[in-house]
Scaffold this motif. Structure first.
Motif, short mmCIF file in Angstrom:
data_model
loop_
_atom_site.label_atom_id
_atom_site.label_comp_id
_atom_site.label_asym_id
_atom_site.label_seq_id
_atom_site.Cartn_x
_atom_site.Cartn_y
_atom_site.Cartn_z
N GLY A 87 0.83 -1.20 0.00
CA GLY A 87 0.00 0.00 0.00
C GLY A 87 0.86 1.25 0.00
O GLY A 87 2.09 1.17 -0.02
N ILE A 88 0.21 2.38 0.01
CA ILE A 88 0.93 3.65 0.11
C ILE A 88 0.31 4.48 1.23
O ILE A 88 -0.81 4.23 1.67
CB ILE A 88 0.87 4.45 -1.21
CG1 ILE A 88 -0.58 4.82 -1.56
CG2 ILE A 88 1.54 3.69 -2.34
CD1 ILE A 88 -0.70 5.78 -2.73
N THR A 89 1.06 5.45 1.68
CA THR A 89 0.56 6.44 2.63
C THR A 89 0.27 7.71 1.85
O THR A 89 1.16 8.27 1.19
CB THR A 89 1.59 6.71 3.73
OG1 THR A 89 1.88 5.47 4.39
CG2 THR A 89 1.05 7.69 4.75
N GLY A 90 -0.99 8.12 1.89
CA GLY A 90 -1.41 9.33 1.20
C GLY A 90 -2.35 10.11 2.08
O GLY A 90 -2.25 10.05 3.31
N PHE A 91 -3.28 10.82 1.47
CA PHE A 91 -4.28 11.51 2.29
C PHE A 91 -5.64 11.46 1.61
O PHE A 91 -5.75 11.28 0.40
CB PHE A 91 -3.87 12.96 2.62
CG PHE A 91 -3.53 13.84 1.45
CD1 PHE A 91 -4.48 14.62 0.82
CD2 PHE A 91 -2.21 13.92 1.00
CE1 PHE A 91 -4.15 15.45 -0.24
CE2 PHE A 91 -1.88 14.75 -0.07
CZ PHE A 91 -2.84 15.52 -0.69
N THR A 92 -6.66 11.56 2.44
CA THR A 92 -8.05 11.47 2.00
C THR A 92 -8.76 12.74 2.45
O THR A 92 -8.50 13.25 3.54
CB THR A 92 -8.71 10.22 2.59
OG1 THR A 92 -8.02 9.06 2.11
CG2 THR A 92 -10.18 10.12 2.20
N MET A 93 -9.66 13.23 1.60
CA MET A 93 -10.35 14.47 1.96
C MET A 93 -11.79 14.47 1.46
O MET A 93 -12.13 13.80 0.49
CB MET A 93 -9.61 15.68 1.38
CG MET A 93 -9.45 15.71 -0.11
SD MET A 93 -8.43 17.12 -0.61
CE MET A 93 -8.42 16.92 -2.40
N ARG A 94 -12.61 15.22 2.20
CA ARG A 94 -13.98 15.46 1.77
C ARG A 94 -13.97 16.66 0.83
O ARG A 94 -13.65 17.79 1.24
CB ARG A 94 -14.88 15.73 2.98
CG ARG A 94 -15.36 14.47 3.67
CD ARG A 94 -16.35 14.77 4.77
NE ARG A 94 -17.51 15.54 4.30
CZ ARG A 94 -18.53 15.87 5.07
NH1 ARG A 94 -18.55 15.52 6.34
NH2 ARG A 94 -19.55 16.56 4.59
N THR A 95 -14.36 16.43 -0.39
CA THR A 95 -14.27 17.48 -1.40
C THR A 95 -15.30 18.60 -1.18
O THR A 95 -15.11 19.71 -1.67
CB THR A 95 -14.46 16.89 -2.80
OG1 THR A 95 -15.68 16.13 -2.84
CG2 THR A 95 -13.31 15.98 -3.15
N ASP A 96 -16.37 18.30 -0.42
CA ASP A 96 -17.35 19.35 -0.14
C ASP A 96 -16.88 20.26 0.99
O ASP A 96 -17.44 21.35 1.18
CB ASP A 96 -18.71 18.73 0.22
CG ASP A 96 -18.64 17.87 1.47
OD1 ASP A 96 -17.60 17.19 1.67
OD2 ASP A 96 -19.61 17.85 2.24
N ARG A 97 -15.85 19.83 1.71
CA ARG A 97 -15.36 20.60 2.85
C ARG A 97 -13.97 21.22 2.60
O ARG A 97 -13.70 22.32 3.06
CB ARG A 97 -15.29 19.70 4.09
CG ARG A 97 -16.62 19.12 4.52
CD ARG A 97 -17.38 20.08 5.41
NE ARG A 97 -16.69 20.24 6.68
CZ ARG A 97 -16.80 21.32 7.45
NH1 ARG A 97 -17.56 22.33 7.07
NH2 ARG A 97 -16.15 21.38 8.61
N VAL A 98 -13.12 20.49 1.90
CA VAL A 98 -11.77 20.99 1.61
C VAL A 98 -11.80 21.71 0.27
O VAL A 98 -11.87 21.08 -0.79
CB VAL A 98 -10.75 19.83 1.58
CG1 VAL A 98 -9.35 20.35 1.25
CG2 VAL A 98 -10.75 19.09 2.91
#
Length: 241
Positions: free
Chosen positions: A23-34
């Motif tokens: 796997g990889i280490t990345g980031f996840t985001m809510r597009t309606d908030r960020v």
């Protein structure tokens, strides 16, 4: 195993281990908030001072968080350079006021909409995205430039009571039909390319079976006792701030 998983930096030739999944280490985001186009670790850390109205989570993993923070500054996550480590310490102290939680168990809260932005492992991010498919508000980012690519491995203890049976178990797991089931369950790449045709579109997802840019640019985190101690001191300062 794929050729690049037979010559890993920590065990060339699979003398002691074989890859279980990747796997990889990345980031996840809510597009309606960020409301920002975040594509690199520099983007991520630069954005945090603007995230005071968001809920941000870091994983509880000192070496990995410090590693991606080093990547954001253009450095290797395996550096031993004191000046570079001091810079990353300053960066983490700067962004600490905007980090709401530091938690390794974050998937349920992210799926429930309680986290807006967070450092995540790729398979976790995909599970969050799948759970919020109806809302359609989750983006999982494999950062451009450097980040971490990691492997879980099968290995046999020197004290194993039945190493022959252990080898047979690993042989069984690595059969493509069996390994494909693991790949479907965890949403991580497995080490046997013969499994990919058995999982359909999942194998076409670049967050599952990684493209050359990730294989060539990302780093495997290599820890030593000295390196771990240095990073733990930085982490303690970060947690205490």
């Amino acid at each position: 195993l794929a050729p690049h998983w037979r010559q890993v930096s920590y065990d060339p030739g699979n003398v002691y281990s074989v890859v279980k999944d990747v796997g990889i280490t990345g980031f996840t985001m809510r597009t309606d908030r960020v409301k920002a186009n975040l594509r690199t670790w520099k983007d991520f850390f630069d954005f945090l001072p603007h995230a005071s109205n968001l809920t941000v989570n870091f994983i509880e993993s000192p070496s990995e968080v410090i590693g991606v923070a080093l990547n954001s500054l253009g450095y290797s996550m395996n550096t031993d350079d004191e000046g570079q480590l001091n810079q990353v310490r300053d960066l983490l102290l700067k962004v600490k006021p905007y980090v709401d939680t530091v938690n390794e168990v974050y998937v349920n809260d992210f799926q429930a909409g309680k986290i807006d932005l967070g450092i995540t492992y790729s398979g976790d991010g995909l599970r969050i995205q799948s759970a919020r498919k109806k809302e359609g508000d989750i983006e999982v980012i494999a950062p451009e430039g450097k980040s971490e690519i990691w492997t879980d491995n099968w290995a046999i203890s020197a004290y194993a009571p039945d190493p022959v049976a252990a080898h047979k178990w690993i042989d069984f797991i690595l059969q493509p039909a069996v390994n494909a089931k693991e790949m479907e369950y965890v949403a991580y790449e497995v080490g046997t390319p013969a499994s990919y045709p058995l999982v359909g579109d999942l194998a076409k997802n670049p967050l599952v079976v990684f493209p050359d840019r990730i294989l060539n640019e990302y780093e495997i985190l290599e820890t030593t006792p000295e390196r771990q101690n240095t990073r733990q001191e930085i982490w303690n300062a970060f947690k205490a701030a």
